[in-house]
Design a protein around this motif. Structure first.
Motif, PDB file in Angstrom:
ATOM      1  N   ILE A   9     -31.941 -21.295  64.210  1.00 17.81           N
ATOM      2  CA  ILE A   9     -31.728 -20.939  62.808  1.00 17.81           C
ATOM      3  C   ILE A   9     -31.765 -22.247  62.042  1.00 17.81           C
ATOM      4  CG2 ILE A   9     -30.190 -19.891  61.102  1.00 17.81           C
ATOM      5  CD1 ILE A   9     -30.960 -17.822  63.143  1.00 17.81           C
ATOM      6  N   ARG A  10     -32.648 -22.327  61.057  1.00 15.36           N
ATOM      7  CA  ARG A  10     -32.725 -23.547  60.250  1.00 15.36           C
ATOM      8  C   ARG A  10     -33.248 -23.220  58.860  1.00 15.36           C
ATOM      9  NH1 ARG A  10     -37.910 -25.107  59.468  1.00 15.36           N
ATOM     10  NH2 ARG A  10     -39.470 -24.643  61.067  1.00 15.36           N
ATOM     11  N   ARG A  11     -32.993 -24.161  57.967  1.00 16.89           N
ATOM     12  CA  ARG A  11     -33.503 -24.028  56.602  1.00 16.89           C
ATOM     13  C   ARG A  11     -35.013 -24.243  56.622  1.00 16.89           C
ATOM     14  NH1 ARG A  11     -31.511 -27.597  51.475  1.00 16.89           N
ATOM     15  NH2 ARG A  11     -32.976 -26.703  49.991  1.00 16.89           N
ATOM     16  N   LEU A  12     -35.721 -23.386  55.898  1.00 18.97           N
ATOM     17  CA  LEU A  12     -37.175 -23.512  55.844  1.00 18.97           C
ATOM     18  C   LEU A  12     -37.576 -24.713  55.008  1.00 18.97           C
ATOM     19  CD1 LEU A  12     -38.343 -19.800  55.387  1.00 18.97           C
ATOM     20  CD2 LEU A  12     -38.001 -21.098  57.497  1.00 18.97           C
ATOM     21  N   GLU A  13     -38.711 -25.286  55.358  1.00 21.54           N
ATOM     22  CA  GLU A  13     -39.292 -26.412  54.636  1.00 21.54           C
ATOM     23  C   GLU A  13     -40.610 -25.958  54.029  1.00 21.54           C
ATOM     24  OE1 GLU A  13     -39.672 -29.322  57.718  1.00 21.54           O
ATOM     25  OE2 GLU A  13     -37.511 -29.410  58.066  1.00 21.54           O
ATOM     26  N   THR A  14     -41.151 -26.744  53.114  1.00 26.32           N
ATOM     27  CA  THR A  14     -42.411 -26.340  52.471  1.00 26.32           C
ATOM     28  C   THR A  14     -43.523 -26.151  53.502  1.00 26.32           C
ATOM     29  OG1 THR A  14     -42.885 -28.657  51.955  1.00 26.32           O
ATOM     30  CG2 THR A  14     -41.907 -27.319  50.202  1.00 26.32           C
ATOM     31  N   SER A  15     -43.457 -26.869  54.607  1.00 18.46           N
ATOM     32  CA  SER A  15     -44.484 -26.694  55.652  1.00 18.46           C
ATOM     33  C   SER A  15     -44.394 -25.317  56.314  1.00 18.46           C
ATOM     34  CB  SER A  15     -44.361 -27.798  56.711  1.00 18.46           C
ATOM     35  OG  SER A  15     -43.087 -27.763  57.323  1.00 18.46           O
ATOM     36  N   ASP A  16     -43.285 -24.590  56.080  1.00 17.95           N
ATOM     37  CA  ASP A  16     -43.112 -23.236  56.614  1.00 17.95           C
ATOM     38  C   ASP A  16     -43.593 -22.159  55.637  1.00 17.95           C
ATOM     39  OD1 ASP A  16     -41.706 -24.036  59.025  1.00 17.95           O
ATOM     40  OD2 ASP A  16     -39.956 -24.426  57.752  1.00 17.95           O
ATOM     41  N   ALA A  17     -44.183 -22.558  54.521  1.00 20.23           N
ATOM     42  CA  ALA A  17     -44.515 -21.603  53.455  1.00 20.23           C
ATOM     43  C   ALA A  17     -45.430 -20.469  53.921  1.00 20.23           C
ATOM     44  CB  ALA A  17     -45.131 -22.326  52.259  1.00 20.23           C
ATOM     45  N   ALA A  18     -46.400 -20.755  54.752  1.00 24.20           N
ATOM     46  CA  ALA A  18     -47.310 -19.691  55.222  1.00 24.20           C
ATOM     47  C   ALA A  18     -46.552 -18.694  56.095  1.00 24.20           C
ATOM     48  CB  ALA A  18     -48.492 -20.283  55.978  1.00 24.20           C
ATOM     49  N   VAL A  53     -41.462 -21.736  46.062  1.00 27.54           N
ATOM     50  CA  VAL A  53     -40.246 -20.961  46.333  1.00 27.54           C
ATOM     51  C   VAL A  53     -39.441 -21.626  47.443  1.00 27.54           C
ATOM     52  CG1 VAL A  53     -39.351 -18.766  47.232  1.00 27.54           C
ATOM     53  CG2 VAL A  53     -41.157 -18.761  45.500  1.00 27.54           C
ATOM     54  N   VAL A  54     -40.098 -21.941  48.540  1.00 30.29           N
ATOM     55  CA  VAL A  54     -39.409 -22.559  49.680  1.00 30.29           C
ATOM     56  C   VAL A  54     -38.880 -23.943  49.294  1.00 30.29           C
ATOM     57  CG1 VAL A  54     -39.708 -23.460  52.020  1.00 30.29           C
ATOM     58  CG2 VAL A  54     -40.664 -21.233  51.413  1.00 30.29           C
ATOM     59  N   GLY A  55     -39.620 -24.663  48.467  1.00 28.70           N
ATOM     60  CA  GLY A  55     -39.215 -26.000  48.063  1.00 28.70           C
ATOM     61  C   GLY A  55     -37.986 -26.033  47.180  1.00 28.70           C
ATOM     62  N   ARG A  56     -37.806 -25.001  46.360  1.00 27.83           N
ATOM     63  CA  ARG A  56     -36.670 -25.022  45.423  1.00 27.83           C
ATOM     64  C   ARG A  56     -35.496 -24.158  45.890  1.00 27.83           C
ATOM     65  NH1 ARG A  56     -40.395 -21.853  42.462  1.00 27.83           N
ATOM     66  NH2 ARG A  56     -39.730 -19.695  42.364  1.00 27.83           N
ATOM     67  N   ALA A  57     -35.704 -23.319  46.895  1.00 26.35           N
ATOM     68  CA  ALA A  57     -34.656 -22.389  47.321  1.00 26.35           C
ATOM     69  C   ALA A  57     -34.082 -22.811  48.669  1.00 26.35           C
ATOM     70  CB  ALA A  57     -35.228 -20.970  47.420  1.00 26.35           C
ATOM     71  N   ASP A  58     -32.909 -22.309  48.944  1.00 27.67           N
ATOM     72  CA  ASP A  58     -32.291 -22.478  50.260  1.00 27.67           C
ATOM     73  C   ASP A  58     -32.567 -21.201  51.050  1.00 27.67           C
ATOM     74  OD1 ASP A  58     -31.206 -24.946  49.453  1.00 27.67           O
ATOM     75  OD2 ASP A  58     -29.439 -23.979  48.631  1.00 27.67           O
ATOM     76  N   ILE A  59     -33.634 -21.231  51.839  1.00 32.70           N
ATOM     77  CA  ILE A  59     -34.023 -20.067  52.628  1.00 32.70           C
ATOM     78  C   ILE A  59     -33.889 -20.444  54.099  1.00 32.70           C
ATOM     79  CG2 ILE A  59     -35.841 -18.408  53.170  1.00 32.70           C
ATOM     80  CD1 ILE A  59     -37.042 -19.073  50.386  1.00 32.70           C
ATOM     81  N   PHE A  60     -33.152 -19.619  54.824  1.00 31.98           N
ATOM     82  CA  PHE A  60     -32.927 -19.870  56.239  1.00 31.98           C
ATOM     83  C   PHE A  60     -33.818 -18.955  57.064  1.00 31.98           C
ATOM     84  CE2 PHE A  60     -29.383 -21.498  53.994  1.00 31.98           C
ATOM     85  CZ  PHE A  60     -29.057 -22.659  54.665  1.00 31.98           C
ATOM     86  N   GLY A  61     -34.333 -19.493  58.139  1.00 33.18           N
ATOM     87  CA  GLY A  61     -35.203 -18.729  59.011  1.00 33.18           C
ATOM     88  C   GLY A  61     -34.641 -18.657  60.414  1.00 33.18           C
ATOM     89  N   ALA A  62     -34.846 -17.510  61.038  1.00 35.25           N
ATOM     90  CA  ALA A  62     -34.515 -17.339  62.454  1.00 35.25           C
ATOM     91  C   ALA A  62     -35.833 -17.424  63.212  1.00 35.25           C
ATOM     92  CB  ALA A  62     -33.839 -15.990  62.687  1.00 35.25           C
ATOM     93  N   PHE A  63     -35.913 -18.384  64.101  1.00 33.53           N
ATOM     94  CA  PHE A  63     -37.110 -18.593  64.912  1.00 33.53           C
ATOM     95  C   PHE A  63     -36.788 -18.199  66.343  1.00 33.53           C
ATOM     96  CE2 PHE A  63     -37.721 -21.252  61.263  1.00 33.53           C
ATOM     97  CZ  PHE A  63     -39.082 -21.265  61.033  1.00 33.53           C
ATOM     98  N   LEU A  64     -37.569 -17.288  66.873  1.00 35.46           N
ATOM     99  CA  LEU A  64     -37.409 -16.838  68.247  1.00 35.46           C
ATOM    100  C   LEU A  64     -38.654 -17.269  69.010  1.00 35.46           C
ATOM    101  CD1 LEU A  64     -35.504 -15.267  70.104  1.00 35.46           C
ATOM    102  CD2 LEU A  64     -36.690 -13.180  69.435  1.00 35.46           C
ATOM    103  N   ASP A  65     -38.469 -18.134  69.986  1.00 32.02           N
ATOM    104  CA  ASP A  65     -39.592 -18.705  70.734  1.00 32.02           C
ATOM    105  C   ASP A  65     -40.654 -19.282  69.792  1.00 32.02           C
ATOM    106  OD1 ASP A  65     -38.461 -18.096  73.246  1.00 32.02           O
ATOM    107  OD2 ASP A  65     -39.196 -16.029  73.088  1.00 32.02           O
ATOM    108  N   GLY A  66     -40.187 -19.910  68.722  1.00 35.21           N
ATOM    109  CA  GLY A  66     -41.074 -20.572  67.765  1.00 35.21           C
ATOM    110  C   GLY A  66     -41.641 -19.693  66.674  1.00 35.21           C
TER     111      GLY A  66
END
Length: 172
Positions: A9-18, A53-66
């Motif tokens: 579980i981590r905060r998304l970064e702009t590189s996660d936008a897609a 959106v990802v750059g200005r917001a605090d969005i958390f993502g759950a990554f399962l096996d990447g």
């Protein structure tokens, strides 16, 4: 090649936008009644819009096996009179990843992030989404209001439950 942890579980970064765009559009398409936005509106946006959106917001993502399988957003309220309040928004877990406690882990990440920033976290949830209502209740949120006809999708109204968790009540 680095080992990918099975669950992260981590905060998304702009590189996660897609990745964010894909799961957000899936959420809007599969559960249109649960969100104020629409698939049509956000599907028309370029990737740069999701990057913003990802750059200005605090969005958390759950990554399962990447793979990104769940998201939850956090926003603090603006203005000095409302700066003590935060908002949990945009919660969604992909169907294949449900019943793995990812929802709890995402809400916990938002609450951990909110501690020390705000005194309370609010959310709204469609009344018919009993699983989400149970999840939020189990995480310490309590109902403080009910909005009739809060959302309208394809001519049908959906009521929303307004919930809050007071973070200072966690301190013992």
């Amino acid at each position: 090649m680095a080992d990918i942890p099975p669950l992260q579980i981590r905060r998304l970064e702009t590189s996660d936008a897609a990745l964010y765009r894909d799961i957000r559009l899936e959420a809007l398409e599969r559960n249109p009644e649960a969100f104020a936005s629409t698939f049509e509106r956000e599907n028309a946006q370029p990737l740069s819009w999701f990057e913003a959106v990802v750059g200005r917001a605090d969005i958390f993502g759950a990554f399962l096996d990447g793979a990104l399988v769940g998201i939850a957003g956090y926003a603090a309220q603006d203005g000095s009179k409302q700066a003590h309040k935060g908002l949990l928004w945009g919660m969604y877990v992909r169907v294949a990843a449900r019943n793995l406690d990812l929802g709890k882990r995402l809400v916990a990440a938002v609450l951990d992030h909110a501690h020390g920033r705000v005194e309370m976290v609010q959310l709204t949830v469609v009344n018919e989404n009993k699983a989400a209502c149970r999840l939020y209740g189990a995480m310490g949120f309590v109902e403080y209001g009910f909005e009739k006809r809060a959302l309208k999708q394809d001519g049908r109204y959906f009521d929303e439950v307004l919930m809050v968790k007071f973070l200072d009540e966690d301190l013992s």
